[in-house]
Scaffold this motif. Sequence first.
Motif, PDB file in Angstrom:
ATOM      1  N   GLN A 503       0.842  -1.187   0.000  1.00  0.00           N
ATOM      2  CA  GLN A 503       0.000   0.000   0.000  1.00  0.00           C
ATOM      3  C   GLN A 503       0.885   1.247   0.000  1.00  0.00           C
ATOM      4  O   GLN A 503       2.040   1.213   0.414  1.00  0.00           O
ATOM      5  N   ARG A 504       0.351   2.352  -0.450  1.00  0.00           N
ATOM      6  CA  ARG A 504       1.088   3.608  -0.470  1.00  0.00           C
ATOM      7  C   ARG A 504       1.204   4.166   0.942  1.00  0.00           C
ATOM      8  O   ARG A 504       0.335   3.936   1.788  1.00  0.00           O
ATOM      9  N   PHE A 505       2.304   4.908   1.174  1.00  0.00           N
ATOM     10  CA  PHE A 505       2.472   5.538   2.483  1.00  0.00           C
ATOM     11  C   PHE A 505       1.574   6.763   2.570  1.00  0.00           C
ATOM     12  O   PHE A 505       1.061   7.270   1.577  1.00  0.00           O
ATOM     13  N   THR A 506       1.395   7.217   3.822  1.00  0.00           N
ATOM     14  CA  THR A 506       0.567   8.402   4.066  1.00  0.00           C
ATOM     15  C   THR A 506       1.401   9.638   3.740  1.00  0.00           C
ATOM     16  O   THR A 506       2.366   9.956   4.438  1.00  0.00           O
ATOM     17  N   GLU A 507       1.067  10.340   2.668  1.00  0.00           N
ATOM     18  CA  GLU A 507       1.850  11.479   2.208  1.00  0.00           C
ATOM     19  C   GLU A 507       1.250  12.754   2.761  1.00  0.00           C
ATOM     20  O   GLU A 507       0.046  13.016   2.610  1.00  0.00           O
ATOM     21  N   GLN A 508       2.089  13.542   3.439  1.00  0.00           N
ATOM     22  CA  GLN A 508       1.657  14.809   4.001  1.00  0.00           C
ATOM     23  C   GLN A 508       2.842  15.756   4.064  1.00  0.00           C
ATOM     24  O   GLN A 508       3.993  15.315   4.028  1.00  0.00           O
ATOM     25  N   PRO A 509       2.618  17.076   4.155  1.00  0.00           N
ATOM     26  CA  PRO A 509       3.722  18.020   4.260  1.00  0.00           C
ATOM     27  C   PRO A 509       4.498  17.824   5.566  1.00  0.00           C
ATOM     28  O   PRO A 509       3.904  17.553   6.622  1.00  0.00           O
ATOM     29  N   LEU A 510       5.808  17.945   5.514  1.00  0.00           N
ATOM     30  CA  LEU A 510       6.628  17.784   6.714  1.00  0.00           C
ATOM     31  C   LEU A 510       7.914  18.555   6.537  1.00  0.00           C
ATOM     32  O   LEU A 510       8.318  18.887   5.428  1.00  0.00           O
ATOM     33  N   GLU A 511       8.560  18.832   7.690  1.00  0.00           N
ATOM     34  CA  GLU A 511       9.875  19.457   7.708  1.00  0.00           C
ATOM     35  C   GLU A 511      10.884  18.405   8.120  1.00  0.00           C
ATOM     36  O   GLU A 511      10.760  17.776   9.176  1.00  0.00           O
ATOM     37  N   ASN A 513      13.987  18.629   9.109  1.00  0.00           N
ATOM     38  CA  ASN A 513      14.728  18.906  10.357  1.00  0.00           C
ATOM     39  C   ASN A 513      13.891  18.564  11.581  1.00  0.00           C
ATOM     40  O   ASN A 513      14.404  18.044  12.582  1.00  0.00           O
ATOM     41  N   GLN A 514      12.568  18.819  11.526  1.00  0.00           N
ATOM     42  CA  GLN A 514      11.695  18.509  12.666  1.00  0.00           C
ATOM     43  C   GLN A 514      11.606  16.999  12.881  1.00  0.00           C
ATOM     44  O   GLN A 514      11.612  16.509  14.015  1.00  0.00           O
ATOM     45  N   VAL A 515      11.545  16.229  11.781  1.00  0.00           N
ATOM     46  CA  VAL A 515      11.509  14.770  11.909  1.00  0.00           C
ATOM     47  C   VAL A 515      12.801  14.274  12.538  1.00  0.00           C
ATOM     48  O   VAL A 515      12.793  13.369  13.394  1.00  0.00           O
ATOM     49  N   VAL A 516      13.942  14.874  12.170  1.00  0.00           N
ATOM     50  CA  VAL A 516      15.226  14.470  12.747  1.00  0.00           C
ATOM     51  C   VAL A 516      15.254  14.765  14.239  1.00  0.00           C
ATOM     52  O   VAL A 516      15.701  13.937  15.060  1.00  0.00           O
ATOM     53  N   ARG A 517      14.766  15.923  14.607  1.00  0.00           N
ATOM     54  CA  ARG A 517      14.793  16.286  16.035  1.00  0.00           C
ATOM     55  C   ARG A 517      13.851  15.398  16.851  1.00  0.00           C
ATOM     56  O   ARG A 517      14.137  15.070  18.014  1.00  0.00           O
ATOM     57  N   HIS A 518      12.705  14.987  16.288  1.00  0.00           N
ATOM     58  CA  HIS A 518      11.824  14.046  16.991  1.00  0.00           C
ATOM     59  C   HIS A 518      12.548  12.724  17.227  1.00  0.00           C
ATOM     60  O   HIS A 518      12.430  12.116  18.310  1.00  0.00           O
ATOM     61  N   VAL A 544       9.571  22.769   2.600  1.00  0.00           N
ATOM     62  CA  VAL A 544       8.698  21.689   3.068  1.00  0.00           C
ATOM     63  C   VAL A 544       8.648  20.605   2.006  1.00  0.00           C
ATOM     64  O   VAL A 544       8.520  20.890   0.810  1.00  0.00           O
ATOM     65  N   MET A 545       8.780  19.334   2.445  1.00  0.00           N
ATOM     66  CA  MET A 545       8.668  18.207   1.531  1.00  0.00           C
ATOM     67  C   MET A 545       7.411  17.410   1.866  1.00  0.00           C
ATOM     68  O   MET A 545       6.703  17.712   2.834  1.00  0.00           O
ATOM     69  N   HIS A 546       7.122  16.387   1.056  1.00  0.00           N
ATOM     70  CA  HIS A 546       5.949  15.548   1.262  1.00  0.00           C
ATOM     71  C   HIS A 546       6.403  14.120   1.499  1.00  0.00           C
ATOM     72  O   HIS A 546       7.258  13.598   0.769  1.00  0.00           O
ATOM     73  N   GLY A 547       5.834  13.500   2.524  1.00  0.00           N
ATOM     74  CA  GLY A 547       6.175  12.125   2.850  1.00  0.00           C
ATOM     75  C   GLY A 547       5.456  11.685   4.105  1.00  0.00           C
ATOM     76  O   GLY A 547       4.558  12.355   4.640  1.00  0.00           O
ATOM     77  N   ASP A 548       5.863  10.531   4.625  1.00  0.00           N
ATOM     78  CA  ASP A 548       5.282   9.965   5.844  1.00  0.00           C
ATOM     79  C   ASP A 548       6.244  10.257   6.985  1.00  0.00           C
ATOM     80  O   ASP A 548       7.337   9.678   7.051  1.00  0.00           O
ATOM     81  N   PRO A 549       5.894  11.122   7.939  1.00  0.00           N
ATOM     82  CA  PRO A 549       6.835  11.485   9.009  1.00  0.00           C
ATOM     83  C   PRO A 549       7.168  10.307   9.921  1.00  0.00           C
ATOM     84  O   PRO A 549       8.288  10.204  10.415  1.00  0.00           O
ATOM     85  N   ILE A 550       6.208   9.394  10.157  1.00  0.00           N
ATOM     86  CA  ILE A 550       6.458   8.266  11.052  1.00  0.00           C
ATOM     87  C   ILE A 550       7.494   7.333  10.438  1.00  0.00           C
ATOM     88  O   ILE A 550       8.446   6.909  11.091  1.00  0.00           O
ATOM     89  N   PHE A 650      26.097   7.700   6.530  1.00  0.00           N
ATOM     90  CA  PHE A 650      24.890   7.312   5.796  1.00  0.00           C
ATOM     91  C   PHE A 650      24.283   8.589   5.225  1.00  0.00           C
ATOM     92  O   PHE A 650      24.058   9.562   5.956  1.00  0.00           O
ATOM     93  N   VAL A 651      24.029   8.583   3.922  1.00  0.00           N
ATOM     94  CA  VAL A 651      23.491   9.751   3.225  1.00  0.00           C
ATOM     95  C   VAL A 651      22.105   9.399   2.704  1.00  0.00           C
ATOM     96  O   VAL A 651      21.937   8.438   1.932  1.00  0.00           O
ATOM     97  N   LEU A 652      21.133  10.173   3.161  1.00  0.00           N
ATOM     98  CA  LEU A 652      19.739   9.992   2.765  1.00  0.00           C
ATOM     99  C   LEU A 652      19.344  11.152   1.850  1.00  0.00           C
ATOM    100  O   LEU A 652      19.453  12.313   2.243  1.00  0.00           O
ATOM    101  N   VAL A 653      18.922  10.867   0.610  1.00  0.00           N
ATOM    102  CA  VAL A 653      18.502  11.880  -0.361  1.00  0.00           C
ATOM    103  C   VAL A 653      17.045  11.657  -0.684  1.00  0.00           C
ATOM    104  O   VAL A 653      16.648  10.551  -1.104  1.00  0.00           O
ATOM    105  N   LEU A 654      16.212  12.690  -0.481  1.00  0.00           N
ATOM    106  CA  LEU A 654      14.760  12.594  -0.687  1.00  0.00           C
ATOM    107  C   LEU A 654      14.304  13.712  -1.607  1.00  0.00           C
ATOM    108  O   LEU A 654      14.777  14.849  -1.493  1.00  0.00           O
ATOM    109  N   PRO A 655      13.373  13.417  -2.503  1.00  0.00           N
ATOM    110  CA  PRO A 655      12.818  14.491  -3.340  1.00  0.00           C
ATOM    111  C   PRO A 655      11.790  15.296  -2.551  1.00  0.00           C
ATOM    112  O   PRO A 655      11.167  14.794  -1.613  1.00  0.00           O
TER     113      PRO A 655
END
Length: 661
Positions: A503-511, A513-518, A544-550, A650-655
């Motif tokens: 199934q597709r992931f839940t796509e929503q706007p996210l920051e 840096n905020q996900v990293v700090r969580h 702001v990018m789009h993706g699943d923050p969890i 480890f290098v993570l590259v996201l569109p």
Amino acid sequence: MTLAPRTRIFLLALLTWLLLSLLAIGAMLFTQYLQISSSFEQDTRILNRLLTQRAEQHDAILASIGATQTLSPIPSPFELSGFAEAIRSRYPQVAGIANWQYLNHRSGPQLQWRTGAAPIDWPDGESLFDIPADKDWLGVERAPGDRHVLVSRQQTYDGDVELTVLLIDPTALLRQEDLPSEQMGFRLVAPVGDIPVLDNPAPRSNSVRVNWMEPPRYDHPLSIASQPFLLHAWRPVYLQELAPDRLVALVALIAVMVTLLTRLLVQRQYARSIARSSANQLARERLRASTTVEATADALIAFDRNGRITLVNPAARMLAELSEQVLTLDVDQTLHLARADMEARRYPILDTIRSRQDVLELPEGLLLSLPEGGQRMVEGALSPLFDEVGDFHGGVLTFRDIGPFRRRALAALEGAERRLRENEALLTRVTQESSLAEMASGIAHELNQPLTAILSRSQATLRLLRESPEEWAQACDVLEGTVKQAKRAGDIVLRLRSLAMRQRFTEQPLELNQVVRHGLALLSEDLARLKIKVKDGLAADLPVMHGDPIQLEQVIVNLIRNAMDAISRAQPKQGRIRLSSTLLAGGQLSLSIEDNGSGIAEADLPRLFEPFFTTRNDGMGLGLAICHNIVSAHGGTLQAENLPEGGARFVLVLPLTKEPD
């Protein structure tokens, strides 16, 4: 002595070249001479017109002076002399103009006026009057110094005779630039006495003069009655005008053509020799092919464009039970072919192959009816034959009995299909069991982190309540964290289930840096316990990018926890983890996680993200594989490398926005 065929061809070619060269040279010389004559004739006509125009000017001058004699009052000799001088200055060929009057036979002619450059040798005036007095006259007379005069004799109203004379200098009739051609010579001859008055020889040339070729000539009087001078013109012919280079080129071209023709004849003779040899070889090949056709195991029947049988091999006679007299019979009437599902309809051999351009396989289930009864199931092919222009010429039918082979093949096919179905069922069952085992291991691995956090927080809360019952507020904070960890475990289970079901992931706007700090907040206690210093290199003002923050938080937590494990194994003086983010060109975000731990073995780098691959004794090898799948689902990449100074990155590259699937 008999010459060889090739020698005869070469001698014939040499004679042909000589003959054609002579003919071509003669034709070309004749053509060049015609062109020279035509050009010369045109030039002489132009010269005739020029001289005629000059003569007409003389008549016009006399007419003008005669017209002044009729004026009233008659101009004085001084005025007439001035008028004549003005005319003479315009026409350089007029050396002088004079006027005589003949009053009576006793007194003789009297000069009235004259003009011209001195000295002028005029003709004897008495001789000019030796003309009948009863008519006007206009004519040419000789004058001293190779000149001539044009005399106009008129009778006045009172019976007197008046003469107006033009003294003509022939050398001034034409200028050099007036000549139509510089290669021609001409001579102007007076009509009286055949005395030349103008002689212009042909100029000399550096080229060789062709004496054996008659030069073009022109003899014709001027087209004016008062001055019928004869114009004799000629033009010498020079070798350069005959284009000797073209003659040489023509002879060379003829030589090339004869050489090519000779080679063609030699090749044709050689081709005939090869053709005879090929015909003999073809006869041998036909014999060999006939022997091969007779010996082949497949039935073979050939027929022409009308369907008449032309060839039957022994295998066809045996298989179709044909007699010896089948040649020239109709192939469709001789062979009864029909499909098993349509036995009443014959398979049309000739009509089927007539419109084909390639080999046609016979349809499956084709039955051959035998003359004595019975049928055989056959397979084979129909091949069309074409003549040299591409028209249909006939065809060849090859077939074989597939009854016994078909039965064996069907039995083997049924057994293979049965075993295939059994293997597919077994493979499906094994795949399902493997997927369930992998899913179970993944869920256990991912739930281990939040459940461990829940356990530690619950134990801490119990210990806090036992030791200090009054610390209820702190206990509530700990329990709130426990609830969050429990919810996170539930989210992980839900997303693992979605990932397993594709199934597709839940796509929503996210920051990012905020996900990293969580993620850092979830690991803050373990980082403090291991005394690992985290250096924040996160860039500010990231878009702001789009993706699943969890899911992304799960990836970051796993990567940071792996860095913590590597630092624990290496035991440096001061454990360090550096987090840095940046905006890349092309609309991508990059997150780098560096540590100063033990690093990654070079042999393990290619297999680092494979499921169940681990370098730890207590590991399951699913953490990095799940992280790689999550990042790929977001349209990004995850890569690992060793640092030169030690540790790993480890290098993570996201569109910013995932491309649609």
